[in-house]
Design a protein around this motif. Structure first.
Motif, short mmCIF file in Angstrom:
data_model
loop_
_atom_site.label_atom_id
_atom_site.label_comp_id
_atom_site.label_asym_id
_atom_site.label_seq_id
_atom_site.Cartn_x
_atom_site.Cartn_y
_atom_site.Cartn_z
N MET A 133 -5.08 -41.21 11.00
CA MET A 133 -4.32 -40.13 10.38
C MET A 133 -5.23 -39.02 9.87
SD MET A 133 -1.48 -42.31 8.23
CE MET A 133 -0.96 -40.83 7.35
N TYR A 134 -6.43 -39.39 9.39
CA TYR A 134 -7.37 -38.42 8.83
C TYR A 134 -8.25 -37.76 9.89
CZ TYR A 134 -6.40 -40.31 4.14
OH TYR A 134 -5.81 -40.69 2.97
N ASP A 135 -8.11 -38.15 11.14
CA ASP A 135 -9.00 -37.62 12.19
C ASP A 135 -9.02 -36.09 12.16
OD1 ASP A 135 -10.62 -38.29 14.67
OD2 ASP A 135 -9.17 -36.85 15.46
N TYR A 136 -10.20 -35.52 12.32
CA TYR A 136 -10.38 -34.07 12.15
C TYR A 136 -9.62 -33.28 13.21
CZ TYR A 136 -12.69 -29.55 11.54
OH TYR A 136 -12.94 -28.22 11.34
N LEU A 167 -2.82 -36.89 12.30
CA LEU A 167 -1.48 -36.46 11.91
C LEU A 167 -1.51 -35.52 10.71
CD1 LEU A 167 1.60 -36.75 12.28
CD2 LEU A 167 1.49 -38.73 10.74
N LEU A 168 -2.38 -35.79 9.73
CA LEU A 168 -2.42 -34.98 8.51
C LEU A 168 -2.87 -33.55 8.80
CD1 LEU A 168 -1.98 -34.87 5.50
CD2 LEU A 168 -4.28 -35.79 5.15
N ASN A 169 -3.96 -33.40 9.58
CA ASN A 169 -4.42 -32.05 9.91
C ASN A 169 -3.43 -31.32 10.81
OD1 ASN A 169 -6.78 -31.88 8.39
ND2 ASN A 169 -8.02 -32.88 9.96
N TRP A 170 -2.73 -32.07 11.67
CA TRP A 170 -1.69 -31.44 12.50
C TRP A 170 -0.58 -30.88 11.61
CZ3 TRP A 170 3.44 -33.03 12.65
CH2 TRP A 170 4.25 -32.37 13.58
N PHE A 171 -0.20 -31.64 10.59
CA PHE A 171 0.85 -31.18 9.67
C PHE A 171 0.38 -29.95 8.90
CE2 PHE A 171 2.86 -31.32 5.45
CZ PHE A 171 4.19 -31.22 5.82
N GLY A 179 -1.76 -27.82 9.90
CA GLY A 179 -1.84 -26.71 10.84
C GLY A 179 -0.53 -25.96 11.00
N ILE A 180 0.58 -26.65 10.77
CA ILE A 180 1.88 -25.98 10.85
C ILE A 180 1.97 -24.84 9.85
CG2 ILE A 180 4.37 -26.32 10.55
CD1 ILE A 180 4.03 -29.16 11.50
N PHE A 181 1.31 -25.01 8.70
CA PHE A 181 1.32 -23.99 7.65
C PHE A 181 0.10 -23.08 7.72
CE2 PHE A 181 3.60 -27.75 6.19
CZ PHE A 181 4.82 -27.21 5.81
N GLY A 182 -0.64 -23.15 8.83
CA GLY A 182 -1.79 -22.27 9.00
C GLY A 182 -3.03 -22.68 8.24
N ILE A 183 -3.10 -23.93 7.78
CA ILE A 183 -4.26 -24.42 7.03
C ILE A 183 -5.28 -25.01 8.00
CG2 ILE A 183 -5.04 -26.00 5.22
CD1 ILE A 183 -2.25 -25.88 4.03
N ASP A 184 -6.54 -24.63 7.85
CA ASP A 184 -7.60 -25.13 8.73
C ASP A 184 -7.78 -26.64 8.56
OD1 ASP A 184 -8.09 -22.58 9.67
OD2 ASP A 184 -9.60 -22.16 8.13
N PRO A 185 -8.21 -27.33 9.63
CA PRO A 185 -8.44 -28.77 9.53
C PRO A 185 -9.47 -29.12 8.45
CG PRO A 185 -8.47 -28.06 11.81
CD PRO A 185 -8.45 -26.81 10.99
N ILE A 186 -9.27 -30.26 7.83
CA ILE A 186 -10.16 -30.75 6.77
C ILE A 186 -10.78 -32.07 7.22
CG2 ILE A 186 -10.30 -31.54 4.38
CD1 ILE A 186 -7.91 -29.75 3.76
N ALA A 187 -12.08 -32.19 7.00
CA ALA A 187 -12.78 -33.45 7.32
C ALA A 187 -12.56 -34.42 6.15
CB ALA A 187 -14.26 -33.20 7.55
N TRP A 188 -11.41 -35.10 6.17
CA TRP A 188 -11.01 -35.90 5.01
C TRP A 188 -12.01 -36.99 4.67
CZ3 TRP A 188 -7.24 -33.99 2.18
CH2 TRP A 188 -6.31 -33.13 2.77
#
Length: 308
Positions: free
Chosen positions: A142-145, A149-153, A155-164
């Protein structure tokens, strides 16, 4: 006549003493296997660990007495204390949110119909029976950069991926979330059992006085659950600061040791250090830290038995 009564009383007392002595022997007989198991698997290993903590010992040579050198090395090791501080930070991230979420979930369970409450209790307990290793793998995916799934979600709001789990600023929090998810099931069920045990007359009397949900919670539910909350606070603290599987599988203690909690720190020393005495001394110091904090919590949180 008086002599006959006295004789009868002595006979009755003698039979009662004989029965009590027989019951005591049976009780000790039932306790014997438990005491034997505790002695073999708890008491003796603890005594032997204490002995080895004063030794310079490894798997390749006989123990050599070094006094308090191992404890001095542990107490002067900034990496050990950094892991302890990280453990307390992890406790702050997991225990209060878990207790709060579990309380509101338990309040929901006791307020709905019995059939729906059964569905809710089963659903919240499912994470408890899932292996920590499997949970770790699922959350890593889920945390994959790039494909998580989290970074994909986000991204819907225009937020850059995070290296959780690759960024020291986020890694500990990323581990805290699955820890809350794993621990919430049992915590919620314990709270449900405590809430169900509260007499309904208290709430009926409060309702007649016009009390709302918040007032009932503050003046009835929380005071009546005081001992349960204390128990969950202590057990949650101990479980959180001793968390081992999640950081081991998800991050290996990284990045930059940002998720190296105390147990993982001790395990890494045990695995990599020739001197096993250091690891045992660190474990005993950690035991003292846990015991001290638990005693402080008991001291400042009133845990007297509630009386109706």
């Amino acid at each position: 006549m008086v002599s006959a009564v006295s004789t009868e009383r002595r006979a009755v007392r003698h039979r009662a003493d004989a029965r009590k002595y027989r019951d005591t022997k049976v009780a000790y007989l039932f306790l014997l296997p438990v005491v034997a198991l505790l002695g073999i698997f708890v008491v003796w290993p603890a005594i032997y660990a204490g002995f080895l903590s004063f030794q310079n010992w490894s798997f390749y040579k006989d123990p050599e007495f070094v006094g308090f050198r191992n404890f001095t090395a542990v107490l002067s090791d900034p990496l050990f204390w950094a892991s302890v501080g990280r453990g307390f930070a992890f406790v702050a991230m997991t225990v209060p949110p878990m207790l709060l979420l579990a309380f509101f979930f338990a309040s929901l369970v006791v307020s709905v119909s019995r059939r729906f409450a059964g569905i809710l209790k089963v659903s919240i307990y499912i994470p408890t029976i899932i292996s920590s290793v499997i949970t770790s793998i699922v959350f890593v995916l889920m945390y994959d950069y790039s494909g998580g799934l989290l970074n994909w979600f986000l991204g819907i709001f225009g937020i850059d991926p995070i290296a959780w789990i690759g960024d020291p600023a986020w890694a500990l929090l990323a581990i805290a979330i699955p820890a809350i998810w794993l621990g919430m099931g049992l915590t919620s069920l314990i709270m449900v059992a405590a809430m169900v045990d509260i007499p309904t007359e208290y709430y009926e009397a409060a309702a007649m006085e016009g009390a709302n949900w918040w007032q009932k919670t503050a003046y009835i539910t929380l005071p009546q659950m005081k001992n349960i909350i204390l128990y969950l606070l202590i057990t949650g603290f101990v479980a959180a600061i001793q968390q081992f599987e999640l950081p081991l599988v998800m991050t290996g203690g990284g990045p930059l040791d940002s998720t190296t909690l105390p147990n993982l720190f001790i395990f890494n020393h045990f695995r990599n250090d020739i001197n096993v005495g250091y690891s045992i001394a660190a474990a005993l110091v950690m035991f003292v830290v846990l015991g001290t904090v638990s005693a402080i919590v008991f001291k400042f949180v009133n845990s007297e038995r509630l009386v109706d």
